[in-house]
Design an enzyme around this catalytic site. Structure first.
Site, mmCIF file in Angstrom:
data_model
loop_
_atom_site.group_PDB
_atom_site.id
_atom_site.type_symbol
_atom_site.label_atom_id
_atom_site.label_comp_id
_atom_site.label_asym_id
_atom_site.label_seq_id
_atom_site.Cartn_x
_atom_site.Cartn_y
_atom_site.Cartn_z
ATOM 1 N N LYS A 71 0.809 -1.232 0.000
ATOM 2 C CA LYS A 71 0.000 0.000 0.000
ATOM 3 C C LYS A 71 0.844 1.287 0.000
ATOM 4 O O LYS A 71 0.483 2.260 -0.636
ATOM 5 C CB LYS A 71 -0.959 0.015 1.190
ATOM 6 C CG LYS A 71 -2.071 -1.036 1.091
ATOM 7 C CD LYS A 71 -3.057 -0.862 2.227
ATOM 8 C CE LYS A 71 -4.055 -1.994 2.274
ATOM 9 N NZ LYS A 71 -5.119 -1.753 3.259
ATOM 10 N N ASP A 108 -10.420 2.710 1.822
ATOM 11 C CA ASP A 108 -10.658 2.286 3.210
ATOM 12 C C ASP A 108 -11.437 3.346 3.983
ATOM 13 O O ASP A 108 -12.233 3.013 4.870
ATOM 14 C CB ASP A 108 -9.321 2.034 3.935
ATOM 15 C CG ASP A 108 -8.686 0.722 3.503
ATOM 16 O OD1 ASP A 108 -9.406 -0.140 2.964
ATOM 17 O OD2 ASP A 108 -7.464 0.564 3.698
ATOM 18 N N GLY A 133 -1.235 2.871 9.337
ATOM 19 C CA GLY A 133 -1.927 3.357 8.144
ATOM 20 C C GLY A 133 -3.436 3.227 8.272
ATOM 21 O O GLY A 133 -4.191 4.130 7.879
ATOM 22 N N ALA A 134 -3.898 2.116 8.853
ATOM 23 C CA ALA A 134 -5.338 1.911 9.001
ATOM 24 C C ALA A 134 -5.939 2.940 9.955
ATOM 25 O O ALA A 134 -7.067 3.393 9.772
ATOM 26 C CB ALA A 134 -5.608 0.496 9.508
ATOM 27 N N TYR A 225 -10.761 -8.865 10.198
ATOM 28 C CA TYR A 225 -11.870 -9.757 9.825
ATOM 29 C C TYR A 225 -11.466 -11.229 9.782
ATOM 30 O O TYR A 225 -12.261 -12.094 9.422
ATOM 31 C CB TYR A 225 -12.516 -9.341 8.496
ATOM 32 C CG TYR A 225 -11.597 -9.395 7.299
ATOM 33 C CD1 TYR A 225 -11.331 -10.589 6.654
ATOM 34 C CD2 TYR A 225 -11.004 -8.247 6.823
ATOM 35 C CE1 TYR A 225 -10.482 -10.643 5.572
ATOM 36 C CE2 TYR A 225 -10.156 -8.281 5.733
ATOM 37 C CZ TYR A 225 -9.906 -9.481 5.111
ATOM 38 O OH TYR A 225 -9.057 -9.527 4.047
HETATM 39 P P1 ATR Z 1 -1.426 -0.739 9.378
HETATM 40 O O1 ATR Z 1 -0.913 0.113 8.273
HETATM 41 O O2 ATR Z 1 -2.170 -1.970 8.907
HETATM 42 O O3 ATR Z 1 -2.206 0.030 10.383
HETATM 43 P P2 ATR Z 1 1.048 -0.758 10.938
HETATM 44 O O4 ATR Z 1 1.464 0.588 10.461
HETATM 45 O O5 ATR Z 1 2.074 -1.840 11.030
HETATM 46 O O6 ATR Z 1 -0.125 -1.388 10.051
HETATM 47 O O7 ATR Z 1 0.341 -0.572 12.359
HETATM 48 C C1 ATR Z 1 -0.050 -1.653 13.115
HETATM 49 C C2 ATR Z 1 -0.732 -1.113 14.372
HETATM 50 O O8 ATR Z 1 -1.094 -2.227 15.196
HETATM 51 C C3 ATR Z 1 0.145 -0.218 15.222
HETATM 52 O O9 ATR Z 1 -0.668 0.729 15.844
HETATM 53 C C4 ATR Z 1 0.728 -1.218 16.220
HETATM 54 O O10 ATR Z 1 1.186 -0.643 17.429
HETATM 55 P P3 ATR Z 1 2.697 -0.050 17.532
HETATM 56 O O11 ATR Z 1 2.689 1.268 16.829
HETATM 57 O O12 ATR Z 1 2.951 0.049 18.985
HETATM 58 O O13 ATR Z 1 3.590 -1.073 16.849
HETATM 59 C C5 ATR Z 1 -0.485 -2.063 16.483
HETATM 60 N N1 ATR Z 1 -0.203 -3.391 17.033
HETATM 61 C C6 ATR Z 1 0.314 -4.449 16.389
HETATM 62 N N2 ATR Z 1 0.387 -5.531 17.213
HETATM 63 C C7 ATR Z 1 -0.114 -5.120 18.421
HETATM 64 C C8 ATR Z 1 -0.317 -5.762 19.692
HETATM 65 N N3 ATR Z 1 0.009 -7.038 19.896
HETATM 66 N N4 ATR Z 1 -0.858 -5.025 20.694
HETATM 67 C C9 ATR Z 1 -1.195 -3.731 20.506
HETATM 68 N N5 ATR Z 1 -1.025 -3.068 19.331
HETATM 69 C C10 ATR Z 1 -0.491 -3.755 18.309
#
Ligand code: ATR
Length: 283
Positions: A71, A108, A133-134, A225
């Site tokens: 993305k 999205d 990003g989400a 999902y």
């Molecule tokens: P995306 O673009 O899909 O949102 P990303 O930028 O990798 O993906 O972000 C993933 C999010 O999930 C982040 O907010 C991450 O928290 P961190 O910024 O602290 O890494 C969060 N996340 C992933 N695994 C997690 C977990 N086990 N508990 C809490 N937050 C989690």
């Protein structure tokens, strides 16, 4: 519907891509509307992305949906971006223009806004979990729906602070980064909690928050999902709270994509949902 020499072509690019529900989703609509079109899964290694895009354009593809991990690269490759892609810093749809250019869009935002449209958010406070990003896309959707305050909470708090500062100039809502310790205060008067983190995905850890702190009328939404029933949603339902799962957003974000690829305004129906639930339960 059988295919002809004029079949409209589109697909989804990811690495891996086998888990994607998008071919099922678009395939369902193609059959339902009797369209001479095909929507195929396209496994593409990150280093091959621009070569593949060039080839798809030459082969007559209208465009592609983009999923993990492409993305951000799709965003960088596009020479024109819609407002949602610009704010999210990521594109989940690419369209090949006739002038040779590449449009990057982010559906999205519209998808999440549509899936949350049943919740009255105007002038209300909401809690957003995550800062990736989400989460960026979710801030825009919540702002569009009229939320007045978005409280952003993330495992790494500094990312919540960065996200709030980055998006504050583009939205009307007040963006407030909060620490996990402030959970009770954050959710006490919130009408909605949205999880945009990847926690809760199959095989991963679940989020562990005290859902008793939420008002009885609050809604809990999870954009994950797979599985459909995340730990967060199960916990919310056990406490009698209304829930919205990630399949809603997935179906709604595909509507503008289908329109761009095949020229038809598709509808999200309970039958489509059942079809996708079946696909999910078959692994
Ligand atoms: P995306 O673009 O899909 O949102 P990303 O930028 O990798 O993906 O972000 C993933 C999010 O999930 C982040 O907010 C991450 O928290 P961190 O910024 O602290 O890494 C969060 N996340 C992933 N695994 C997690 C977990 N086990 N508990 C809490 N937050 C989690």
């Amino acid at each position: 519907m059988s295919m002809s020499g004029k079949t409209k072509l589109a697909g989804v690019i990811g690495w891996p891509v086998a888990h994607s529900l998008s071919p099922r989703l678009h395939g369902y609509w193609l059959r339902q509307y009797g369209i001479d079109g095909a929507y195929v899964p396209l496994p593409v290694r990150p280093e091959d992305l621009s070569t593949v895009l060039h080839g798809l354009r030459l082969s007559g593809f209208k465009g592609v949906s983009v999923t993990v991990p492409h993305k951000e690269a799709a965003f960088a490759l596009a020479d024109r971006l819609d407002a949602a892609a610009k704010a999210a810093g990521a594109a989940n749809q690419l369209l090949f223009r006739e002038d040779g250019g590449l449009d990057g869009l982010n559906t999205d935002v519209a998808g999440l806004a549509a899936s949350l449209s049943r919740v009255a958010l105007r002038g209300k406070s909401v809690v957003l979990l995550g800062a990736g990003g989400a989460a960026r896309a979710a801030v825009l959707a919540l702002d569009q729906l009229g939320a007045s305050e978005i409280r952003i909470m993330n495992r790494t708090q500094s990312r919540a602070v960065t996200l709030a500062a980055a998006l504050a100039p583009t939205v009307k809502a007040r963006l407030v980064p909060m620490a996990a310790l402030d959970w009770q205060k954050a959710v006490g008067d919130a009408v909605l909690v949205v999880n945009t983190t990847s926690a809760g995905m199959k095989g991963g850890p679940s989020l562990d928050f005290d859902l008793n702190a939420l008002p009885k009328s609050a809604v809990v939404c999870d954009i994950v999902y797979n599985p459909l029933e995340t730990g967060l949603l199960l916990g919310a339902r056990a406490r009698g709270l209304k829930t919205i799962d990630g399949l809603d957003m997935l179906m709604h974000q595909a509507v503008p994509a289908f329109r761009a690829f095949f020229g038809v305004e598709a509808t999200v129906t309970p039958e489509l949902r059942r079809e996708l639930e079946k696909a999910l339960s078959n692994g």
